[in-house]
Write a protein that holds these residues in place. Structure first.
Motif, PDB file in Angstrom:
ATOM      1  N   ARG A 121      54.058  73.432  32.746  1.00 33.23           N
ATOM      2  CA  ARG A 121      55.502  73.349  32.480  1.00 33.23           C
ATOM      3  C   ARG A 121      55.784  73.534  30.990  1.00 33.23           C
ATOM      4  NH1 ARG A 121      57.999  70.639  36.814  1.00 33.23           N
ATOM      5  NH2 ARG A 121      57.242  71.750  38.675  1.00 33.23           N
ATOM      6  N   VAL A 122      54.922  72.920  30.156  1.00 35.73           N
ATOM      7  CA  VAL A 122      55.103  73.084  28.705  1.00 35.73           C
ATOM      8  C   VAL A 122      54.912  74.543  28.314  1.00 35.73           C
ATOM      9  CG1 VAL A 122      54.108  72.494  26.460  1.00 35.73           C
ATOM     10  CG2 VAL A 122      54.470  70.704  28.161  1.00 35.73           C
ATOM     11  N   LYS A 127      57.290  79.652  26.888  1.00 36.12           N
ATOM     12  CA  LYS A 127      57.541  81.061  27.189  1.00 36.12           C
ATOM     13  C   LYS A 127      59.033  81.305  27.399  1.00 36.12           C
ATOM     14  CE  LYS A 127      56.098  84.727  30.349  1.00 36.12           C
ATOM     15  NZ  LYS A 127      55.275  85.052  31.550  1.00 36.12           N
ATOM     16  N   ALA A 128      59.696  80.352  28.097  1.00 26.54           N
ATOM     17  CA  ALA A 128      61.138  80.495  28.324  1.00 26.54           C
ATOM     18  C   ALA A 128      61.907  80.446  27.001  1.00 26.54           C
ATOM     19  CB  ALA A 128      61.621  79.393  29.264  1.00 26.54           C
ATOM     20  N   MET A 132      64.132  83.255  25.616  1.00 24.00           N
ATOM     21  CA  MET A 132      65.514  82.964  25.223  1.00 24.00           C
ATOM     22  C   MET A 132      65.791  83.472  23.813  1.00 24.00           C
ATOM     23  SD  MET A 132      68.415  81.698  26.080  1.00 24.00           S
ATOM     24  CE  MET A 132      68.064  80.690  27.511  1.00 24.00           C
ATOM     25  N   ALA A 133      64.801  83.252  22.912  1.00 27.43           N
ATOM     26  CA  ALA A 133      64.979  83.746  21.548  1.00 27.43           C
ATOM     27  C   ALA A 133      65.048  85.275  21.538  1.00 27.43           C
ATOM     28  CB  ALA A 133      63.828  83.255  20.667  1.00 27.43           C
ATOM     29  N   ALA A 134      64.180  85.912  22.361  1.00 24.12           N
ATOM     30  CA  ALA A 134      64.212  87.376  22.432  1.00 24.12           C
ATOM     31  C   ALA A 134      65.541  87.860  23.004  1.00 24.12           C
ATOM     32  CB  ALA A 134      63.049  87.872  23.286  1.00 24.12           C
ATOM     33  N   LEU A 135      66.042  87.148  24.035  1.00 27.44           N
ATOM     34  CA  LEU A 135      67.333  87.532  24.621  1.00 27.44           C
ATOM     35  C   LEU A 135      68.471  87.360  23.610  1.00 27.44           C
ATOM     36  CD1 LEU A 135      66.975  86.018  28.208  1.00 27.44           C
ATOM     37  CD2 LEU A 135      67.023  88.432  27.589  1.00 27.44           C
TER      38      LEU A 135
END
Length: 316
Positions: A121-122, A127-128, A132-135
């Motif tokens: 999960r971590v 990765k999320a 999110m930063a890439a998005l």
């Protein structure tokens, strides 16, 4: 063995141990018949009295032993119950320990799975966050590009105002149509160019093949010309050799004729000297030479005889 049989045997053994020696002592206390000899009735009464006393004592002992045995049996039963309870308690305790071990193992496995799940999960969360930063960066880039392209929006609006188009999407549709037509034309031109290139390639291969064939024919022609030249030179050489052979043959023929004439002359001279008529043909030169050789050999022999006789005549 049943409990009643055990009680009777234990009771007999008990009385044997308790009263065996005492009976002997009591019997020894009674006076012997030799020392005192009361009447039989008195002795009988005394014996009955003693037997009664002994019977009462034995009954008391028997009752006491029976109570003790009952107490022991009760104690034994209590011990059996306690033993069964203890075994059941031990079994429950072992089962409890086993269940605790299983629970502990399950808890450890569950904790390990939870730690692994937490790690995943971590990792997924990290990765999320990266996604999110890439998005966000992509969103900012698109917003910046949208700001940059806003001038085209204004330009298209002015085009619509000053043209036959009523909406911007009509202009875009017309542009896409023109782009598609241009792409089709470019595709057709490219296909035509590819066909031309393939035709040129085939023509080049054909010309190269024909050039190779012409070169091979030229090489073959040169080789045949060389063979022809060598043949001509060989003809000249053989013609000169043939002329030389003919000249040599003529000379040898002339020489042979001269030799035959000389041989014939010598043969005729020899024949005259021999004064013999020989039947040798004029053309048989070999036979004539044989005759000449014999004649010369005879002359040589005669000359040798003459030489031998000359010293003898000189001495005389």
């Amino acid at each position: 063995m049943s409990l009643g049989v055990m009680e009777e045997e234990d009771l007999a053994e008990y009385f044997r141990l308790q009263y065996g020696e005492r009976l002997l002592e009591l019997l020894m206390k009674f006076p012997s018949t030799e020392e005192q000899s009361p009447s039989p009735s008195i002795r009988l009464l005394e014996k009955k009295k003693e037997a009664k006393i002994m019977h009462q004592a034995m009954e008391e002992k028997k009752e006491t032993f029976k109570r003790r045995m009952e107490a022991l049996n009760l104690r034994w039963e209590e011990l059996g119950v306690k033993e069964a309870q203890l075994k059941a308690h031990i079994k429950k305790f072992e089962q409890f320990i086993q269940e605790n071990d299983q629970k502990r193992i399950r808890a450890l496995k569950k904790a390990s799975k939870e730690r692994e799940l937490k790690r995943l999960r971590v990792k997924e969360l990290s990765k999320a966050k990266q996604e999110m930063a890439a998005l966000r960066q992509e969103h900012q880039r698109i917003n910046a590009k949208l700001q940059d392209y806003s001038i085209f929006q204004k330009y298209l609006e002015k085009v619509v105002e000053n043209s036959e188009f009523e909406e911007i999407h009509e202009v875009i549709g017309r542009y896409k149509t023109l782009v598609s037509m241009h792409y089709d034309l470019m595709q057709s031109a490219q296909e035509g160019q590819e066909k031309i290139d393939r035709a040129k390639a085939r023509l080049t291969r054909y010309v190269e093949e024909k050039d190779d064939e012409v070169l091979q024919h030229n090489n073959e022609l040169a080789r045949l010309q060389m063979r022809y030249d060598r043949a001509r030179s060989d003809v000249i050489i053989w013609e000169s050799r043939w002329a030389h052979i003919q000249n040599t043959a003529a000379k040898k023929t002339l020489l042979l004729g001269t030799i035959k004439m000389a041989t014939l002359n010598l043969f005729q001279i020899v024949s005259k000297q021999l004064k013999e008529t020989t039947q040798v043909p004029l053309e048989d030169t070999h036979k004539q030479l044989d005759m000449i050789q014999e004649f010369i050999q005879d002359l040589s022999d005669i000359w040798a005889e003459v030489k031998k006789k000359e010293p003898t005549s000189t001495k005389t």
